[in-house]
Design an enzyme around this catalytic site. Structure first.
Site, mmCIF file in Angstrom:
data_model
loop_
_atom_site.group_PDB
_atom_site.id
_atom_site.type_symbol
_atom_site.label_atom_id
_atom_site.label_comp_id
_atom_site.label_asym_id
_atom_site.label_seq_id
_atom_site.Cartn_x
_atom_site.Cartn_y
_atom_site.Cartn_z
ATOM 1 N N HIS A 101 0.862 -1.175 0.000
ATOM 2 C CA HIS A 101 0.000 0.000 0.000
ATOM 3 C C HIS A 101 0.904 1.232 0.000
ATOM 4 O O HIS A 101 2.019 1.191 0.529
ATOM 5 C CB HIS A 101 -0.855 0.084 1.269
ATOM 6 C CG HIS A 101 -1.794 -1.047 1.488
ATOM 7 N ND1 HIS A 101 -1.423 -2.192 2.156
ATOM 8 C CD2 HIS A 101 -3.103 -1.197 1.171
ATOM 9 C CE1 HIS A 101 -2.466 -3.008 2.241
ATOM 10 N NE2 HIS A 101 -3.491 -2.432 1.646
ATOM 11 N N ASP A 104 2.098 2.076 3.418
ATOM 12 C CA ASP A 104 3.050 1.118 4.002
ATOM 13 C C ASP A 104 4.473 1.587 3.797
ATOM 14 O O ASP A 104 5.310 1.507 4.700
ATOM 15 C CB ASP A 104 2.962 -0.267 3.324
ATOM 16 C CG ASP A 104 1.619 -0.908 3.404
ATOM 17 O OD1 ASP A 104 0.895 -0.641 4.370
ATOM 18 O OD2 ASP A 104 1.296 -1.689 2.490
#
Length: 437
Positions: A101, A104
């Site tokens: 993501h 992340d």
């Protein structure tokens, strides 16, 4: 400086007799199965979120996982150092892909512009590490569920500006995925659903979700990103009901809103369990509709009612998965992506290797079992025999479109009754499957 000093060389295949916990027993990357290497069949991928951002916290206590390469700061410098540790892990484990993501890999800033700037700075290091190691991005995605702005959803929010912010975030995530050569882009609608129908305009939310997806498709086309979009089904958690609840619901949505030609599904085992299905079921539904794209490999605890995201360890389950995947043509852009996390008690860095080695081995065993079943052909022949009435005579005529209700009524009036049914032989089928295990 090494992040994993205990692992001094890439994990090697040593065969089933090996007792080395840092060796593959079944995953031989270069072994050929059905004309392709295991590496190309399985296309293993490590997720960034659980593996390099999770810390083992649960609702009853803080994180326990030791991550000496991470100083716990939300700085770009720490994020860049984390990338280098991640690619050391990917390279030593021998996986060809990873997935992330946007939030992340890079810290969210105080403004959208700052978040974009942070992401660009980390993507620069991701690109360097990809070129250094040869590890590729399986797919990218945007986190549209953690920030409080998405409490009502992102593309389905009652707040139009939350929708707009999500659009800007996905635009950037698609650009980054394209820049990194990603093989696809995934949408997981964790908050695209409802908690209470009394305060929900369901029709409007679903139409706006479709509108959002069409915007993504249009933008991808404008920048030359022609890889597939994936939807990842999940029925609930964190919402009471998600609109992408299972494979069948996703397929219906994609057909209803004319998106079926641009989207495929990224299926997850634990999400199938939460939907009341097996992963085998979800794979067959997606495969039959021509939208099987990729899988998130994990498993859930059948005695618990939530998404535990454990590493796969059941050969019966992985054999069923791989049989369906081979049956429907195998992966092209997708792969076996380990959306799985260590248990809170498995807190040492070396546990990341043990978990992924086990998951890779159990899928390799599943691949070998599935290939053996297909080579033998006995299962397929048993299924053909069960449906033999459709291969000739009346069945073949029906499938050729030569009958309607009136003509079929005449056939049955003349005959009097249907032919007796044969046994379904479920127990025999299950016995045959167990012979390969």
């Amino acid at each position: 400086m090494t992040a994993f000093p205990e692992v001094t060389a890439p994990i090697a295949f040593e065969g089933p007799e090996s007792r080395n916990p840092l060796a593959f027993k079944h995953y031989d990357a270069d072994a050929v199965v059905e004309g392709k290497t295991m590496r190309d069949h399985l296309r293993f991928s490590v997720v960034y979120w659980h593996t390099f951002r999770g810390r083992g916290a649960d609702p009853f206590g803080p994180g326990t996982w030791q991550r000496p390469w991470d100083d716990d700061s939300e700085t770009v410098e720490n994020a860049q150092n984390r990338v280098r540790a991640a690619f050391e892990f990917f390279q030593k484990l021998g996986v060809p892909h990873y997935a992330f993501h946007d939030r992340d890999v890079a810290p969210e800033g105080a403004t959208l512009a700052e978040s974009h700037k942070n992401l660009d700075a980390v993507v620069k290091v991701l690109k360097e590490e990809q070129e250094r190691t040869g590890v590729k991005l399986l797919w990218g995605t945007a986190n549209l569920f953690s920030n409080p702005r998405y409490m009502h959803g992102a593309a389905t929010s009652c707040n139009a500006e939350a929708f707009a912010y999500a659009a800007a975030q996905v635009k950037k995530a698609i650009e980054v995925t394209h820049e990194l050569g990603g093989g696809g882009y995934t949408f997981w609608g964790g908050r695209e659903g409802y908690q209470c129908l009394w305060n929900t305009d369901l029709k409007r939310e679903q139409e706006n979700l479709a509108r959002f997806f069409h915007m993504a498709v249009d933008y991808a086309k404008s920048i030359g990103f022609d890889k597939p979009f994936y939807i990842e089904p999940k029925p609930k958690e964190p919402t009471k009901h998600q609109y992408d609840s299972d494979a069948a619901a996703c397929i219906n949505f994609l057909r209803q809103f004319n998106l079926i030609d641009r989207f495929k599904l990224n299926l997850e085992t634990n999400h199938a369990t939460l939907a009341g299905h097996t992963m085998h079921h979800e794979l067959e539904v997606a495969g039959a509709a021509g939208v099987l794209g990729s899988i998130d490999a994990n498993t859930g605890d059948l005695l618990l009612g939530w998404d535990t995201d454990q590493f796969p360890s059941n050969v019966y389950e992985t054999a069923a998965c791989m049989h369906s995947i081979l049956k429907w043509g195998g992966f092209t852009t997708g792969g076996v992506n380990f959306d799985a996390k260590l248990r809170r008690e498995s807190h040492e860095p070396i546990d990341l290797f043990y978990a992924h080695i086990g998951g890779m081995d159990v899928f390799a065993r599943g691949l070998k079992v599935a290939a053996a079943m297909r080579a033998d052909g006995r299962l397929e022949e048993m299924v053909r025999e069960r449906y033999a009435s459709w291969d000739s005579g009346l069945g073949a005529e029906i499938e050729a479109g030569k009958h309607d209700f009136a003509s079929l009524e005449k056939v049955m009036l003349d005959k009097g009754d249907a032919a007796p049914n044969r046994s379904g032989q479920q127990e025999l089928f299950e016995n045959v499957i167990n012979e390969y295990l």
